[in-house]
Write an enzyme that holds these catalytic residues in place. Structure first.
Site, short mmCIF file in Angstrom:
data_model
loop_
_atom_site.label_atom_id
_atom_site.label_comp_id
_atom_site.label_asym_id
_atom_site.label_seq_id
_atom_site.Cartn_x
_atom_site.Cartn_y
_atom_site.Cartn_z
N LYS A 1 12.22 -0.34 0.96
CA LYS A 1 11.09 -0.52 1.86
C LYS A 1 10.72 -2.00 1.96
CE LYS A 1 10.57 3.73 2.89
NZ LYS A 1 9.85 4.78 2.18
N CYS A 2 9.93 -2.27 2.99
CA CYS A 2 9.41 -3.60 3.24
C CYS A 2 8.81 -4.18 1.96
CB CYS A 2 8.33 -3.51 4.33
SG CYS A 2 7.39 -4.99 4.61
N PRO A 3 9.06 -5.40 1.56
CA PRO A 3 9.81 -6.45 2.24
C PRO A 3 11.26 -6.55 1.75
CG PRO A 3 8.69 -7.42 0.38
CD PRO A 3 8.46 -5.92 0.31
N LEU A 4 11.73 -5.59 0.97
CA LEU A 4 13.02 -5.76 0.28
C LEU A 4 14.24 -5.94 1.19
CD1 LEU A 4 12.44 -3.49 -2.80
CD2 LEU A 4 12.67 -5.97 -2.77
#
Lengths: 79, 179
Positions: free
Chosen positions: A16-19
């Protein structure tokens, strides 16, 4: 599609964001100019995030393929 | 044709200006709420991906989020001990700003985050360290709340500073945020 030479494929499914953007930017740093990275992601935000990241970092998304929940972004390192 | 030429000149000047301005994001992290701290670290790590240097200045209620739950501060006075007891001991103990509900809401949120593979605050701090996000901690907040440097987390390159240090960094930054 067959004529795109892929140098690195990253499986970012489930992240998920920011990965997704963080991991791709780290990987692109290690690559040579002109090489192509494919990022496979299930993050719905990626459709806005990868183009924004590419524009800011000066790289190019040469193709996007959607297969069900998985989106594949073909990213070419330009600098 | 003259217009085109002028436009080209302007474009190249703009490009030069952009290159010369520092590529930095400075952030004041004031809130000690789990949700706001998560937002701060998501923006910080995302900004590194976007090619920015990132500086986070932890002050007031955000300060205890950087305590290490396994460490202890030595030689605290009564107020220091009271603050130490009442304020969260580290990133694992901070609460949601809404729907905490005596711990139930925060617990539920953490459960959901795990289930949906959203990084925890502790993981985000570790990622920030890996990405070389700079962390400054407000010296005055430390002193006011009676926190000791030895009870804070081992974060590479963390420094205890005053407001002038933050303002210097903010002045060299393209983006400044207060969270």
């Amino acid at each position: 599609m067959a004529d795109i030479n892929v140098d690195v494929t990253m499986d970012l499914k489930g992240l998920k964001c920011p990965l997704p953007v963080v991991k791709v930017s780290q990987q692109v740093k290690k690559m040579q100019v002109g090489q192509v990275l494919v990022a496979e992601t299930t993050d719905p935000g990626a459709h806005a995030d990868f183009p924004a990241w590419a524009k800011t970092s000066g790289n190019e998304i040469i193709n996007t393929v959607k297969e069900g929940d998985v989106s594949k972004f073909f990213i070419k390192k330009l600098k | 044709m003259d217009v085109e030429k002028t436009l080209d000149e302007l474009k190249s000047q703009m490009g030069e200006m952009r290159d010369s301005s520092k590529n930095k994001l400075s952030m004041v992290v004031f809130s000690g709420d789990l949700d706001k701290l998560l937002a701060a670290f998501i923006i910080a790590t995302g900004a590194v991906a976007m090619g920015l240097e990132v500086v986070m200045f932890f002050t007031f209620w955000a300060t205890p989020a950087l305590r290490d739950r396994k460490k202890k501060g030595k030689g605290k006075d009564l107020f220091g001990k009271m603050f130490g007891f009442m304020l969260p001991k580290g990133a694992g103990k901070v609460k949601l700003s809404k729907m905490h509900m005596a711990g139930m809401g925060t617990g539920m949120m953490k459960h959901l985050m795990k289930k949906k593979n959203v990084s925890s605050l502790e993981e985000m701090i570790a990622l920030a360290a890996e990405l070389e996000v700079k962390i400054y901690i407000c010296e005055m907040s430390m002193d006011l709340m009676g926190f000791k440097p030895e009870e804070m987390i081992d974060y590479p390159g963390k420094e205890f500073v005053g407001v002038a240090k933050f303002l210097e960094e903010a002045g060299n930054s393209r983006i400044q945020l207060f969270i």
